[in-house]
Design a protein around this motif. Structure first.
Motif, PDB file in Angstrom:
ATOM      1  N   THR A  91      32.086  44.564 -36.267  1.00 32.05           N
ATOM      2  CA  THR A  91      31.800  45.759 -35.448  1.00 32.05           C
ATOM      3  C   THR A  91      32.606  46.963 -35.915  1.00 32.05           C
ATOM      4  O   THR A  91      32.223  48.100 -35.662  1.00 32.05           O
ATOM      5  N   HIS A  92      33.720  46.725 -36.602  1.00 30.33           N
ATOM      6  CA  HIS A  92      34.556  47.819 -37.094  1.00 30.33           C
ATOM      7  C   HIS A  92      33.949  48.497 -38.322  1.00 30.33           C
ATOM      8  O   HIS A  92      34.425  49.535 -38.763  1.00 30.33           O
ATOM      9  N   PHE A  93      32.889  47.897 -38.879  1.00 28.95           N
ATOM     10  CA  PHE A  93      32.214  48.463 -40.047  1.00 28.95           C
ATOM     11  C   PHE A  93      30.923  49.176 -39.654  1.00 28.95           C
ATOM     12  O   PHE A  93      30.119  49.499 -40.507  1.00 28.95           O
ATOM     13  N   GLN A  94      30.714  49.403 -38.365  1.00 26.87           N
ATOM     14  CA  GLN A  94      29.509  50.074 -37.894  1.00 26.87           C
ATOM     15  C   GLN A  94      29.846  51.455 -37.354  1.00 26.87           C
ATOM     16  O   GLN A  94      30.858  51.625 -36.668  1.00 26.87           O
ATOM     17  N   ASP A  95      28.966  52.408 -37.642  1.00 27.17           N
ATOM     18  CA  ASP A  95      29.170  53.736 -37.065  1.00 27.17           C
ATOM     19  C   ASP A  95      28.604  53.760 -35.652  1.00 27.17           C
ATOM     20  O   ASP A  95      28.099  52.753 -35.147  1.00 27.17           O
ATOM     21  N   ARG A  96      28.655  54.908 -35.004  1.00 27.60           N
ATOM     22  CA  ARG A  96      28.212  54.991 -33.602  1.00 27.60           C
ATOM     23  C   ARG A  96      26.724  54.729 -33.426  1.00 27.60           C
ATOM     24  O   ARG A  96      26.268  54.444 -32.327  1.00 27.60           O
ATOM     25  N   ASP A  97      25.959  54.828 -34.509  1.00 29.12           N
ATOM     26  CA  ASP A  97      24.520  54.572 -34.441  1.00 29.12           C
ATOM     27  C   ASP A  97      24.165  53.129 -34.799  1.00 29.12           C
ATOM     28  O   ASP A  97      22.994  52.782 -34.888  1.00 29.12           O
ATOM     29  N   GLY A  98      25.201  52.293 -35.053  1.00 25.06           N
ATOM     30  CA  GLY A  98      24.959  50.890 -35.378  1.00 25.06           C
ATOM     31  C   GLY A  98      24.682  50.643 -36.851  1.00 25.06           C
ATOM     32  O   GLY A  98      24.353  49.523 -37.233  1.00 25.06           O
ATOM     33  N   GLN A  99      24.792  51.664 -37.689  1.00 17.63           N
ATOM     34  CA  GLN A  99      24.563  51.514 -39.119  1.00 17.63           C
ATOM     35  C   GLN A  99      25.794  50.867 -39.769  1.00 17.63           C
ATOM     36  O   GLN A  99      26.924  51.282 -39.512  1.00 17.63           O
ATOM     37  N   THR A 100      25.588  49.863 -40.602  1.00 15.60           N
ATOM     38  CA  THR A 100      26.693  49.175 -41.261  1.00 15.60           C
ATOM     39  C   THR A 100      27.210  50.009 -42.418  1.00 15.60           C
ATOM     40  O   THR A 100      26.437  50.515 -43.230  1.00 15.60           O
ATOM     41  N   LEU A 101      28.532  50.137 -42.491  1.00 16.69           N
ATOM     42  CA  LEU A 101      29.200  50.915 -43.537  1.00 16.69           C
ATOM     43  C   LEU A 101      29.895  49.973 -44.511  1.00 16.69           C
ATOM     44  O   LEU A 101      30.122  48.801 -44.212  1.00 16.69           O
ATOM     45  N   GLY A 102      30.261  50.475 -45.670  1.00  9.93           N
ATOM     46  CA  GLY A 102      30.970  49.673 -46.671  1.00  9.93           C
ATOM     47  C   GLY A 102      32.454  49.561 -46.378  1.00  9.93           C
ATOM     48  O   GLY A 102      33.125  48.666 -46.895  1.00  9.93           O
ATOM     49  N   THR A 103      32.985  50.446 -45.561  1.00 15.90           N
ATOM     50  CA  THR A 103      34.409  50.433 -45.208  1.00 15.90           C
ATOM     51  C   THR A 103      34.534  50.532 -43.691  1.00 15.90           C
ATOM     52  O   THR A 103      33.553  50.750 -42.990  1.00 15.90           O
ATOM     53  N   VAL A 104      35.743  50.417 -43.213  1.00 15.84           N
ATOM     54  CA  VAL A 104      35.987  50.509 -41.773  1.00 15.84           C
ATOM     55  C   VAL A 104      35.555  51.886 -41.283  1.00 15.84           C
ATOM     56  O   VAL A 104      35.857  52.909 -41.901  1.00 15.84           O
ATOM     57  N   SER A 105      34.861  51.895 -40.168  1.00 23.25           N
ATOM     58  CA  SER A 105      34.373  53.134 -39.574  1.00 23.25           C
ATOM     59  C   SER A 105      35.552  54.038 -39.190  1.00 23.25           C
ATOM     60  O   SER A 105      36.568  53.543 -38.700  1.00 23.25           O
ATOM     61  N   PRO A 106      35.436  55.335 -39.400  1.00 22.97           N
ATOM     62  CA  PRO A 106      36.528  56.244 -39.022  1.00 22.97           C
ATOM     63  C   PRO A 106      36.922  56.135 -37.550  1.00 22.97           C
ATOM     64  O   PRO A 106      38.077  56.294 -37.210  1.00 22.97           O
ATOM     65  N   ARG A 107      35.967  55.814 -36.685  1.00 21.89           N
ATOM     66  CA  ARG A 107      36.316  55.702 -35.269  1.00 21.89           C
ATOM     67  C   ARG A 107      37.004  54.388 -34.937  1.00 21.89           C
ATOM     68  O   ARG A 107      37.471  54.194 -33.830  1.00 21.89           O
ATOM     69  N   ARG A 108      37.100  53.471 -35.890  1.00 22.94           N
ATOM     70  CA  ARG A 108      37.807  52.198 -35.702  1.00 22.94           C
ATOM     71  C   ARG A 108      39.011  52.079 -36.644  1.00 22.94           C
ATOM     72  O   ARG A 108      39.604  51.024 -36.766  1.00 22.94           O
TER      73      ARG A 108
END
Length: 171
Positions: free
Chosen positions: A116-133
């Motif tokens: 869940t820490h790799f998802q942005d606020r829209d639920g899109q999976t990112l390659g790195t930890v989300s800035p908000r996490r």
């Protein structure tokens, strides 16, 4: 016109104490004696609460045994089971990710950061930890031996259903 009357009223209000004192110039002391110049605030002799040395309140001891504790409620962020006192977590570096990032867990044997820490606020999976996490200690805190501030009669799901109690060593 109204402005002039207001200014005159303010000047008169400010001048009334001097007029009542007989026109004495100088500093008026706090006890009302005109002409007395104070050298500083009057302090009673003897100990004063502001000058007393008092010991600091005892801090709670961190529990750094690396034992994972049972969570107290659903969706509780896991507690940190190790010391993090001098960890740098800022815009440039996150010390937590040197062990808990998905690329580093094999070598460190630390649990990986939740997906869940790799998802942005829209639920899109990112390659790195989300800035908000990214700032871990916003949610995750070190374990301590602190006593609860208020009583708590919380029962977890297993206790409500009458299932077996949690393992020994778990809190």
């Amino acid at each position: 016109m109204k402005t002039r009357i207001l200014i005159a009223a303010l000047v008169l209000t400010a001048a009334i104490p001097a007029l009542l004192m007989g026109g004495v110039s100088g500093v008026v002391a706090a006890d009302g004696k005109p002409g007395q110049v104070l050298s500083g605030p009057a302090v009673s002799s003897g100990p004063h609460p502001i000058t007393l040395d008092r010991p600091a309140e005892a801090t709670n001891r961190e529990i750094v045994d690396d034992v994972k504790r049972v969570r107290n409620y659903a969706d509780q962020p896991p507690l940190i089971p190790h010391a993090v006192r001098d960890y740098q977590i800022d815009l440039n570096i996150n010390k937590c990710l040197t062990c808990h990032d998905r690329r580093n867990v094999e070598g460190s044997q630390a649990p990986m950061v939740s997906v869940t820490h790799f998802q942005d606020r829209d639920g899109q999976t990112l390659g790195t930890v989300s800035p908000r996490r990214y700032f871990c200690t916003q949610c995750h805190v070190p374990q301590t031996d602190a006593k609860p501030i208020v009583g708590n009669r919380f029962r977890d799901f297993d206790a409500v259903l009458g299932a077996a109690p949690a393992k020994e060593g778990a809190k």
